[in-house]
Motif scaffolding. Structure first.
Motif, PDB file in Angstrom:
ATOM      1  N   ILE A   9     -35.116 -11.844 -13.467  1.00 32.20           N
ATOM      2  CA  ILE A   9     -33.798 -12.461 -13.302  1.00 32.20           C
ATOM      3  C   ILE A   9     -33.844 -13.836 -13.949  1.00 32.20           C
ATOM      4  O   ILE A   9     -34.680 -14.661 -13.592  1.00 32.20           O
ATOM      5  CB  ILE A   9     -33.448 -12.583 -11.808  1.00 32.20           C
ATOM      6  N   ARG A  10     -32.978 -14.083 -14.912  1.00 36.31           N
ATOM      7  CA  ARG A  10     -33.027 -15.346 -15.652  1.00 36.31           C
ATOM      8  C   ARG A  10     -31.926 -16.319 -15.255  1.00 36.31           C
ATOM      9  O   ARG A  10     -31.956 -17.477 -15.638  1.00 36.31           O
ATOM     10  CB  ARG A  10     -32.915 -15.066 -17.164  1.00 36.31           C
ATOM     11  N   MET A  11     -30.909 -15.836 -14.539  1.00 34.03           N
ATOM     12  CA  MET A  11     -29.793 -16.712 -14.178  1.00 34.03           C
ATOM     13  C   MET A  11     -29.498 -16.586 -12.692  1.00 34.03           C
ATOM     14  O   MET A  11     -29.421 -15.483 -12.163  1.00 34.03           O
ATOM     15  CB  MET A  11     -28.547 -16.330 -14.987  1.00 34.03           C
ATOM     16  N   PRO A  12     -29.323 -17.717 -11.997  1.00 30.56           N
ATOM     17  CA  PRO A  12     -29.142 -17.678 -10.540  1.00 30.56           C
ATOM     18  C   PRO A  12     -27.685 -17.446 -10.166  1.00 30.56           C
ATOM     19  O   PRO A  12     -27.068 -18.273  -9.504  1.00 30.56           O
ATOM     20  CB  PRO A  12     -29.612 -19.065 -10.103  1.00 30.56           C
ATOM     21  N   VAL A  13     -27.135 -16.353 -10.618  1.00 32.92           N
ATOM     22  CA  VAL A  13     -25.713 -16.101 -10.395  1.00 32.92           C
ATOM     23  C   VAL A  13     -25.530 -14.636 -10.029  1.00 32.92           C
ATOM     24  O   VAL A  13     -26.282 -13.783 -10.476  1.00 32.92           O
ATOM     25  CB  VAL A  13     -24.894 -16.497 -11.652  1.00 32.92           C
ATOM     26  N   PHE A  14     -24.568 -14.362  -9.156  1.00 35.14           N
ATOM     27  CA  PHE A  14     -24.306 -12.985  -8.751  1.00 35.14           C
ATOM     28  C   PHE A  14     -22.827 -12.879  -8.416  1.00 35.14           C
ATOM     29  O   PHE A  14     -22.154 -13.903  -8.266  1.00 35.14           O
ATOM     30  CB  PHE A  14     -25.180 -12.596  -7.560  1.00 35.14           C
ATOM     31  N   ALA A  15     -22.318 -11.679  -8.336  1.00 37.99           N
ATOM     32  CA  ALA A  15     -20.891 -11.546  -8.060  1.00 37.99           C
ATOM     33  C   ALA A  15     -20.559 -10.205  -7.433  1.00 37.99           C
ATOM     34  O   ALA A  15     -21.228  -9.210  -7.675  1.00 37.99           O
ATOM     35  CB  ALA A  15     -20.098 -11.714  -9.357  1.00 37.99           C
ATOM     36  N   GLY A  23     -21.151 -16.160  -6.928  1.00 35.67           N
ATOM     37  CA  GLY A  23     -21.979 -17.180  -6.303  1.00 35.67           C
ATOM     38  C   GLY A  23     -22.975 -17.723  -7.310  1.00 35.67           C
ATOM     39  O   GLY A  23     -23.543 -16.972  -8.096  1.00 35.67           O
ATOM     40  N   VAL A  24     -23.143 -19.044  -7.303  1.00 41.30           N
ATOM     41  CA  VAL A  24     -24.147 -19.668  -8.155  1.00 41.30           C
ATOM     42  C   VAL A  24     -25.065 -20.468  -7.235  1.00 41.30           C
ATOM     43  O   VAL A  24     -24.579 -21.251  -6.416  1.00 41.30           O
ATOM     44  CB  VAL A  24     -23.517 -20.618  -9.188  1.00 41.30           C
ATOM     45  N   ILE A  25     -26.361 -20.254  -7.353  1.00 35.94           N
ATOM     46  CA  ILE A  25     -27.283 -21.041  -6.531  1.00 35.94           C
ATOM     47  C   ILE A  25     -27.446 -22.385  -7.224  1.00 35.94           C
ATOM     48  O   ILE A  25     -27.991 -22.480  -8.314  1.00 35.94           O
ATOM     49  CB  ILE A  25     -28.633 -20.330  -6.377  1.00 35.94           C
ATOM     50  N   THR A  26     -26.904 -23.420  -6.607  1.00 38.13           N
ATOM     51  CA  THR A  26     -26.885 -24.720  -7.269  1.00 38.13           C
ATOM     52  C   THR A  26     -28.058 -25.592  -6.863  1.00 38.13           C
ATOM     53  O   THR A  26     -28.465 -26.461  -7.600  1.00 38.13           O
ATOM     54  CB  THR A  26     -25.567 -25.449  -6.968  1.00 38.13           C
ATOM     55  N   LYS A  27     -28.595 -25.358  -5.658  1.00 39.21           N
ATOM     56  CA  LYS A  27     -29.777 -26.115  -5.251  1.00 39.21           C
ATOM     57  C   LYS A  27     -30.814 -25.153  -4.688  1.00 39.21           C
ATOM     58  O   LYS A  27     -30.511 -24.350  -3.817  1.00 39.21           O
ATOM     59  CB  LYS A  27     -29.404 -27.161  -4.188  1.00 39.21           C
ATOM     60  N   GLY A  28     -32.018 -25.251  -5.199  1.00 42.25           N
ATOM     61  CA  GLY A  28     -33.085 -24.387  -4.704  1.00 42.25           C
ATOM     62  C   GLY A  28     -33.193 -23.061  -5.431  1.00 42.25           C
ATOM     63  O   GLY A  28     -33.827 -22.134  -4.941  1.00 42.25           O
ATOM     64  N   ASP A  29     -32.578 -22.970  -6.628  1.00 45.08           N
ATOM     65  CA  ASP A  29     -32.599 -21.704  -7.353  1.00 45.08           C
ATOM     66  C   ASP A  29     -34.004 -21.282  -7.778  1.00 45.08           C
ATOM     67  O   ASP A  29     -34.281 -20.111  -7.962  1.00 45.08           O
ATOM     68  CB  ASP A  29     -31.663 -21.754  -8.572  1.00 45.08           C
ATOM     69  N   SER A  30     -34.920 -22.239  -7.931  1.00 43.74           N
ATOM     70  CA  SER A  30     -36.284 -21.892  -8.326  1.00 43.74           C
ATOM     71  C   SER A  30     -37.015 -21.139  -7.236  1.00 43.74           C
ATOM     72  O   SER A  30     -38.056 -20.561  -7.474  1.00 43.74           O
ATOM     73  CB  SER A  30     -37.107 -23.149  -8.601  1.00 43.74           C
ATOM     74  N   SER A  31     -36.493 -21.208  -6.042  1.00 51.67           N
ATOM     75  CA  SER A  31     -37.214 -20.612  -4.932  1.00 51.67           C
ATOM     76  C   SER A  31     -36.299 -19.652  -4.197  1.00 51.67           C
ATOM     77  O   SER A  31     -36.132 -19.735  -2.993  1.00 51.67           O
ATOM     78  CB  SER A  31     -37.696 -21.727  -4.003  1.00 51.67           C
ATOM     79  N   ALA A  32     -35.696 -18.755  -4.944  1.00 52.42           N
ATOM     80  CA  ALA A  32     -34.694 -17.873  -4.353  1.00 52.42           C
ATOM     81  C   ALA A  32     -34.833 -16.453  -4.863  1.00 52.42           C
ATOM     82  O   ALA A  32     -35.450 -16.203  -5.893  1.00 52.42           O
ATOM     83  CB  ALA A  32     -33.298 -18.394  -4.676  1.00 52.42           C
ATOM     84  N   SER A  33     -34.278 -15.537  -4.083  1.00 52.93           N
ATOM     85  CA  SER A  33     -34.233 -14.132  -4.484  1.00 52.93           C
ATOM     86  C   SER A  33     -32.793 -13.656  -4.490  1.00 52.93           C
ATOM     87  O   SER A  33     -31.938 -14.270  -3.866  1.00 52.93           O
ATOM     88  CB  SER A  33     -34.996 -13.253  -3.496  1.00 52.93           C
ATOM     89  N   CYS A  47     -22.946  -5.104  -1.182  1.00 54.82           N
ATOM     90  CA  CYS A  47     -22.898  -6.557  -1.306  1.00 54.82           C
ATOM     91  C   CYS A  47     -24.127  -7.111  -2.008  1.00 54.82           C
ATOM     92  O   CYS A  47     -25.177  -6.477  -2.060  1.00 54.82           O
ATOM     93  CB  CYS A  47     -22.768  -7.213   0.071  1.00 54.82           C
ATOM     94  N   VAL A  48     -23.953  -8.300  -2.559  1.00 56.58           N
ATOM     95  CA  VAL A  48     -25.064  -8.991  -3.179  1.00 56.58           C
ATOM     96  C   VAL A  48     -25.107 -10.405  -2.617  1.00 56.58           C
ATOM     97  O   VAL A  48     -24.066 -11.008  -2.370  1.00 56.58           O
ATOM     98  CB  VAL A  48     -24.959  -8.954  -4.727  1.00 56.58           C
ATOM     99  N   SER A  49     -26.300 -10.905  -2.351  1.00 62.49           N
ATOM    100  CA  SER A  49     -26.427 -12.230  -1.743  1.00 62.49           C
ATOM    101  C   SER A  49     -27.713 -12.892  -2.219  1.00 62.49           C
ATOM    102  O   SER A  49     -28.472 -12.316  -2.981  1.00 62.49           O
ATOM    103  CB  SER A  49     -26.440 -12.104  -0.223  1.00 62.49           C
ATOM    104  N   SER A  50     -27.924 -14.111  -1.726  1.00 65.08           N
ATOM    105  CA  SER A  50     -29.117 -14.833  -2.146  1.00 65.08           C
ATOM    106  C   SER A  50     -30.023 -15.079  -0.950  1.00 65.08           C
ATOM    107  O   SER A  50     -29.560 -15.164   0.182  1.00 65.08           O
ATOM    108  CB  SER A  50     -28.723 -16.163  -2.782  1.00 65.08           C
ATOM    109  N   ILE A  51     -31.309 -15.187  -1.228  1.00 69.36           N
ATOM    110  CA  ILE A  51     -32.290 -15.469  -0.179  1.00 69.36           C
ATOM    111  C   ILE A  51     -33.057 -16.710  -0.582  1.00 69.36           C
ATOM    112  O   ILE A  51     -33.492 -16.832  -1.722  1.00 69.36           O
ATOM    113  CB  ILE A  51     -33.276 -14.288  -0.018  1.00 69.36           C
TER     114      ILE A  51
END
Lengths: 702, 750
Positions: free
Chosen positions: B253-259, B269-279, B293-297
């Motif tokens: 995954i190269r971009m911290p974005v999902f929809a 959704g865009v992970i704006t802080k902490g994207d380096s440490s997210a799933s 659904c799609v979400s971030s961890i």
């Protein structure tokens, strides 16, 4: 009216959105690597052979009831594909694009009884394709069912008067029909071969059991049995041939069988092609499947284990490996043309593959894990490779050359391409080119043949030069012999000849061992420098032999050269021998001291080393058929050196013949002992280090 | 025993819950009123009822929330569409089973391990906010100016997790306050799933989920595929835990974005802080799951395992846990609500591009469309002298030979070549030591030879990137390399292609500790300046992301992106032209050219479609190439992928005969001798670059699949490209496209 238009529009709208959804693009990423095996059974990067083309689930096939635990897939050779939907107890007839045409789910006998085929494992078609043969595993029978009305025509059960010693059920797992209409039935628990029935269901014979392979275990059991009572013998497990797991009939009516294997690295004999008398007619020594293994902390997690085989229309052997979830494809000569597949949750990989079938060059894998059929199409590379292999037999060298060049363009690692180009060059009479290519292909025999032709040409082109060279060598040898003879003559008034100086003494001992080594005690003729030079030369000559022995006789690659191995088998061996001999002979009252033993041993090596050099030279000129000459030179060298060493040891220790033999044998024993101790010591150290490391790691975490 | 009781309790609660939740919900009647309270019948337990009230409102959005439990809903004022944090019909759900059912009710799901279980390396537990907080009435909701703050107190594990939800303009943000988390004494939190079912589509809706895996993947709502939940680390896994037998070959995954893309409304959704440490986590609708659904961890710690006493009967695994990201303030995801023409993945790409421009400084880079070329410099081969082994350098392409290749390309009509010279320095392709000096190998022609080549490319309107791998090297000090939690050096070992076991006879790569990156790169920058090199290619800097879990130099990957941004900014400020390889979003904004951009996805069975999302985001701003055609699985497809996304072609070249690579560790670079492909490549390039010159700096405004394996891309200036991936010809609007080919249509300027 308006209403109708609205309805039509809505329908159209719905349809169009639906159709866009249905036109999903297929994923093209292959979740596995392409590779081929080289001559050294190592995997080498290669283009991917097959790539996923489609994935057909129950929805795509147009089924209302989803497929459950399918067990077999069958293509009738024309336009229909059958899937044995074992979990639902039915057979699906599909088009070659996998749309369902007909479902067979009610099977009535003549008497009107209903036959259930839930759990059936094998499916085949009769010769005229009018009937199914179903291996109805759970009911222990094979059914012959007419396709037109699903009527059970025949029910084959276990033949009564069998002369085999088993009470096992007739749990038929696979069934196939050969081109004479004979029915072959495989029963897993009965391993004397396949049951063969004629078209009327009469039992004929057993066919094609796997031969018992002699292993250490068989041998041990055989020996044990000699000393056992009858009761004890009963307890011993009987060694029986492993049952094969599946079969297929090729267009010539030969039966191919595959068996599951559970050895570290694939063995030969897992795939067999049987003629009518049950003999394997594949080239002997062929090994199918992965030739490398995965070391997981010293244990192996997976094996190549074949569970299905399919011979495609061009005669290629396609094998399904359940162990690692792969499909292998081979020519009938056992050359691998493609390998693909993996276990994963990705498109193009498998969950639980159970059967394969081919339609043309496409390969279809039936997966019972996802209840789908996954189709694979050959890439350009495999398509070209297959056409190249078919051209290899033909005399059309131009076409062959073209296609092999094309292969090389796609894969410069391909040994097949170099082999093909070598063959073409050889046919064209371009022997240097052929030799170069065969060398890259690792084809020693073919190289040797081209070398013979090249040599012929070379000799006829340069015979004057060659004769001249031979004359020069002969003259040189004669001169050398003369010099030695002249120097060996005792000049009046001196006790020793000119040969018996310190510098020339190694030569002298080679010719006159008893006298020469005898002088060690009375004269200062032992040269430490000469000894060193001899031992170092031994190392260098071994290295030279590693790299420069002619390709026909040389299996070594530069990449495999090891300094320490070479050092051990030369200088190491030398030290081991002298130390052992010194230790043994000191105990046995030998008169020779350490230095004398060292020098004697070194001087004795000279004939051996000379012969080794000659061998290297010869190997570059001679062909494989003439290998006996090289062997002869090697034996001369060994015997000569051995004799000198023997005489030398007996002389310096002042031993009788018997004593010398005894001391040499003890020396060898002592050498083995030292090696054993060294290995033991090494392992112990390694284990201790591992233990301490683990213990420290654990302590630091507590 | 304790665990067993716990599991039993959970099961019991689930069963009770099932028996309770058999009521039907009333759908909201009109969209103008406050969202309806769910599941209203007399028997419904109070715990499950959600009572929304209006919290705050601006020009674009209205935020409603349940001030007792923390559930919320957002209304997009432009369309009136309501987005619920918990699906509004969750009480009617009879499909979803197991713990996942609790997740559908929850705003956060926390994953943790008991401290006493760490050493035995036993599993990770999960607890959802519904089960662990709301049921026991432990959610505390506070109103703030523009939203709410919910303090989730998980009684069972004595843990407090505060999350803020607020609106700002047309954006809604959710932020886990990492620095304010109060962790229970008995547990370690490993991960927190934020808003797992925000905007979920139910089994009756149609729509798609956008997953940025590789080039970009779409999951159709309710595709019915029975598979485990999709979960994957953004920017790739850490480098310090490697399986012994690893056969996963997949994209990152190269971009911290999902929809979540619904028919006329899309939630991105865009992970704006902490994207380096997210799933990224995605669930699809099937027989056991009602919602899509799609979400971030937010990934905080990981439990690592080590095998002790390997070859003895005492063999067992022990575990240890990595450290908490100290000083990490929060994990924040910003959501946007797209509607109308923008409610699709191209719209999401556009919004994300705007975010990169405004927040990350993405600018249009001034590059000419060029034919991209990887040139291999030198490799190391084994040699012997008098029986003693040593490894020596073998040249594959010298600098003057490279010039010859470029000349031949020019003669074939291919101009403007951008060269990435690999293995020109530092022991060739081996990349033996940590690079310190930009010094060209004398075997290839030395610094002067390199300079000549630089001049040559400049004269011919090309560019020459000197490639450097700053993150991986094979020998040298082990003080500054990445180590795992057991303080063992993290290694990357090459694998056998057949059975994936490690190749034991090849030196593995080690990784530079993240805290040293800026130091190492600054030194290298000075050396480059001294050499007069201004075009630099980083083959790994943009594509790796990892922690250092060793005892010293401990570094949490939460801060990794910041470190890289700092480094690349320094180069940019020093007027370097930067080329990256398969770059992550935070690095990509600094690149002038990105080599090897992903054109495929990992091909997970849960995916239904592949889209060039990555390229749609960056096209027109950064020059991009596809995978090297000589290395592609199917080279014809690879070229079409370039055409579909308006990317540059990439070829790999060497001057020597490729058979020299056989029987070396570099055998995977087979068939890269330039003579093998030059004719075909130049023919393709001459045709394609006519098109590329017109579109290379234009944004992609539309992309869709016309029929099976046929895609259409429309660029800003109206040029339309239709690509046919089928082997047979197809006819679209009366125009025939040959198999594995493409056509272009000129459009009106927009």
């Amino acid at each position: 009216m308006k209403k109708i238009i609205t309805v039509v529009l809505t329908v159209l709208l719905v349809f169009s959105t639906f159709s866009i959804q249905a036109f999903a693009k297929e994923v093209t990423y292959a979740p596995y690597e392409g590779y081929e095996y080289n001559d050294y059974n190592e995997s080498v990067a290669a283009p991917i052979g097959y790539i996923m083309d489609g994935n057909f689930n129950s929805d795509a096939m147009g089924l209302e009831v989803e497929i459950k635990e399918p067990s077999d897939i069958l293509f009738d050779g024309e336009d229909a594909v059958y899937i044995l939907d074992s979990g639902n107890g039915r057979i699906l007839e599909l088009t070659t694009t996998f749309r369902v045409v007909k479902i067979y789910d009610e099977f009535l006998t003549e008497l009107g009884d209903i036959k259930k085929i839930k759990g059936a494992q094998g499916l085949s078609l009769s010769l005229d394709k009018s009937c199914f043969y179903i291996a109805n595993t759970q009911q222990c029978e094979v059914l012959k069912v007419r396709r037109s009305d699903s009527r059970v025509l025949q029910c084959i059960t276990k033949p009564e008067d069998l002369d085999i010693n088993t009470n096992a059920d007739f749990a038929a797992t696979k069934v196939t029909v050969d081109n004479k209409g004979q029915v072959y039935v495989l029963v897993k628990s009965i391993n004397v071969g396949a049951f063969v029935f004629d078209a009327d269901g009469e039992f004929l014979k057993f066919f094609g059991s796997n031969p018992i392979v002699a292993t250490a275990e068989t041998l041990r059991n055989y020996l044990l049995k000699r000393f056992m009572t009858k009761e004890q013998r009963k307890g011993l497990t009987r060694i029986t041939p492993t049952a094969f797991s599946n079969f297929d009939v090729d267009e010539y009516g030969f039966l191919y069988t595959v068996s599951e294997d559970t050895s570290l690295v694939s063995k030969e004999g897992t795939v067999r092609r049987l003629n009518y008398s049950g003999n394997d007619i594949l080239k002997s020594g062929l090994v199918f499947g992965d030739l490398e293994w995965d070391r997981l902390y010293g244990t192996v997690s997976k094996y190549t284990s074949f569970i299905d085989i399919d011979i495609d229309e061009d005669g290629y052997i396609n094998l399904l490996d359940k162990g690692r979830g792969k499909v292998f494809q081979y020519t009938t000569d056992g050359k691998m043309t493609a390998v693909f597949g993996s276990y994963n949750d990705l498109n193009g990989s498998f969950k639980n593959p159970v059967a394969i079938e081919t339609i043309g060059t496409e390969i279809y894998v039936l997966d019972a894990g996802s209840n789908t059929v996954i189709s694979f199409k050959p890439t350009d590379y495999t398509t070209t490779l297959r056409s190249a292999f078919s051209l290899l037999q033909s005399t059309d060298t131009k076409a062959s050359k073209e296609v092999w060049t094309e292969i090389l363009k796609m894969n410069t690692n391909s040994q097949y391409a170099y082999y093909g180009l070598g063959t073409v060059a050889d046919q064209e009479g371009n022997y240097t080119e052929a030799m170069k290519n065969f060398k890259l292909a690792g084809a020693h025999q073919e190289y040797s043949k081209s070398l013979r032709e090249y040599r012929k040409e070379f000799i006829s082109d340069n015979y004057i030069l060659i004769i001249l060279a031979l004359v020069v060598i002969a003259v040189l040898v004669i001169i050398l012999v003369r010099i030695i003879k002249k120097k060996s003559v005792l000049v009046h008034g001196t006790a020793y000849s000119a040969m018996e100086t310190k510098a020339l003494f190694p030569v002298y001992t080679s010719l006159h061992p008893a006298d020469g080594f005898g002088q060690f005690r009375i004269r200062d003729v032992m040269s430490v420098r000469a000894t060193l030079i001899i031992v170092v030369s031994w190392f260098l000559i071994k290295t030279l032999a590693f790299f420069n022995t002619g390709f026909a006789f040389n299996n070594n690659r530069a990449i495999d050269y090891s300094f320490f191995t070479t050092l051990f088998f030369t200088a190491g061996l030398f030290i081991l021998f002298v130390v052992s001999n010194w230790s043994v002979c000191t105990l046995l009252n030998g008169k020779g001291n350490f230095k004398t033993i060292v020098v004697t041993t070194a001087y004795s090596l000279i004939p051996y080393l000379l012969c080794e050099i000659v061998k290297i030279g010869m190997s570059n000129i001679l062909t494989l058929e003439e290998s006996a000459f090289i062997g002869l030179v090697g034996i001369i060298g060994l015997l000569w050196s051995g004799m000198i060493l023997f005489i030398g040891l007996s002389t310096i220790h002042e031993y009788s013949f018997k004593e010398t033999v005894g001391s040499v044998l003890l020396t060898i024993l002592f050498m083995a002992l030292i090696c054993f101790l060294l290995i033991l010591f090494y392992t112990l150290i390694q284990q201790t280090v591992n233990f301490v490391r683990s213990a420290i790691a654990e302590l630091s975490l507590r | 025993m304790k665990l067993l009781i716990k599991v039993l309790c959970c099961l019991l609660t689930v069963i009770t819950a099932f028996s309770v939740i058999t009521v039907t919900a009333k759908a909201p009647e009109t969209l103008d009123i406050v969202p309806e309270i769910m599941g209203v019948t007399d028997e419904t337990e109070d715990t499950y009822l959600i009572k929304y009230e209006k919290i705050t409102e601006n020009d674009n959005l209205i935020l409603y929330a349940d001030t007792k439990r923390g559930h919320f809903a957002l209304k997009n004022k432009a369309t009136g569409y309501l987005w619920y944090s918990t699906p509004n019909d969750v009480l009617t759900d009879e499909t979803t089973i197991g713990l996942e059912k609790w997740n559908t009710h929850s705003q956060i799901v926390v994953e943790y391990v008991y401290k006493e279980d760490v050493l035995s390396a036993s599993g990770v537990n999960t607890l959802s906010s519904q089960l662990g907080v709301v049921e026991s009435g432990n959610a505390e909701v506070k109103k703030s100016d523009n939203g709410i703050r919910v303090d989730y107190f998980f009684q069972e594990i004595d843990t407090l997790i505060p999350v803020e939800y607020f609106i700002d303009g047309d954006e809604f943000s959710a932020s886990i306050k990492l620095s304010e988390i109060k962790e229970g004494k008995e547990i370690y939190i490993t991960a927190i799933n934020l808003l797992p079912y925000f905007g979920a589509g139910n089994s009756n809706e149609s729509g798609k989920l956008l997953i940025p895996d590789g080039s970009g993947a779409l999951i159709d709502f309710n595709n019915g595929i029975e598979t485990s939940v999709y979960r994957k680390m953004i920017y790739g896994d850490n480098v310090d835990s490697v399986a012994d037998v690893d056969n996963t070959k997949s994209e990152v995954i190269r971009m911290p974005v999902f929809a979540v893309i619904k028919e006329n409304n899309t939630l991105m959704g865009v992970i704006t802080k902490g994207d380096s440490s997210a799933s990224i986590r995605a669930v699809n609708g099937n027989d056991s799951r009602k919602y899509n659904c799609v979400s971030s961890i937010c990934e905080l710690r990981s439990l690592q395992k080590m095998v002790m006493f390997k070859n003895s009967s005492n063999r067992r695994e022990i575990g240890s846990i990595t450290k908490w990201p100290e000083n990490a303030d929060c994990f924040e995801v910003t959501y946007k609500f797209l509607d109308g023409d923008n409610a699709n993945y191209v719209g999401v790409a556009k919004e994300y591009r705007n975010y990169l421009i405004e927040e990350k400084g993405l600018t249009k880079s001034e590059t000419t469309p060029s034919f991209s070329l990887d040139i291999y410099g030198a490799i190391d081969v084994e040699a012997t002298f008098l029986g003693v082994q040593y490894s020596k350098l073998k040249s594959l392409t010298t600098f003057s030979q490279a010039e010859e290749i470029l000349d031949e390309l020019k003669a074939e009509g291919v101009e403007n070549v951008s060269v990435r010279y690999l293995g020109w320095s530092n022991y060739g392709l081996l990349n033996k030591k940590l690079p310190k000096k930009a010094k060209a190998l004398s075997k290839l022609g030395g610094n002067s030879g390199f300079k000549e080549l630089l001049d040559y490319t400049a004269e011919n309107d090309g560019i020459l990137y000197a490639d450097v791998d700053l993150l991986r090297f094979r020998s040298g000090s082990k003080k500054t390399v990445v180590k795992n939690i057991f303080n063992e050096v993290a290694k990357h070992t090459e694998r056998l292609r057949s059975v994936y076991a490690m190749k034991l006879n090849i030196d593995p790569f080690m990784y530079l500790s993240p805290d040293k990156i800026s130091e190492v790169s600054d030194n290298y920058l000075k050396s480059l300046k001294k050499q007069g090199i201004t075009d630099i290619s980083f083959s790994t800097l943009g594509s790796y992301c990892y922690s250092n879990n060793g005892k010293k130099n401990t570094f949490h990957r939460y801060f990794f992106a910041l470190e890289i941004e700092k480094t690349l900014k320094n180069y940019k400020d020093n007027d370097f032209n930067i080329a990256l390889d398969d770059a992550n979003a935070y690095a990509a904004v600094y690149a002038d050219r990105i080599y090897n951009t992903p054109v495929l996805t990992s091909g997970c069975s849960i995916f239904d479609e592949e889209i060039p999302f990555y390229q749609i985001v960056l096209h027109g701003y950064t020059a991009m190439t596809v995978e090297s055609t000589t290395a592609a699985q199917e080279y014809k497809v690879n070229i079409l992928k370039a055409v579909e996304s308006g990317s540059e072609l990439l070829y790999s070249a060497m001057y020597e005969d490729s058979s020299v690579l056989t029987n070396t560790r570099y055998d995977l670079y087979y068939s890269t001798n330039y003579k093998l492909w030059i004719d075909e490549a130049s023919e393709i390039a001459v045709r394609y670059y006519d098109l590329l010159r017109k579109i290379h700096d234009k944004e992609i405004v539309s992309h869709r699949t016309l029929q099976e394996n046929v895609c259409e891309t429309v660029f800003q200036n109206g040029i339309k490209v239709i690509v046919n991936y089928n082997e047979d010809a197809v006819t679209i609007n009366g125009k025939t496209i040959e198999g594995l080919n493409y056509i272009t249509e000129e459009g009106a300027e927009e």
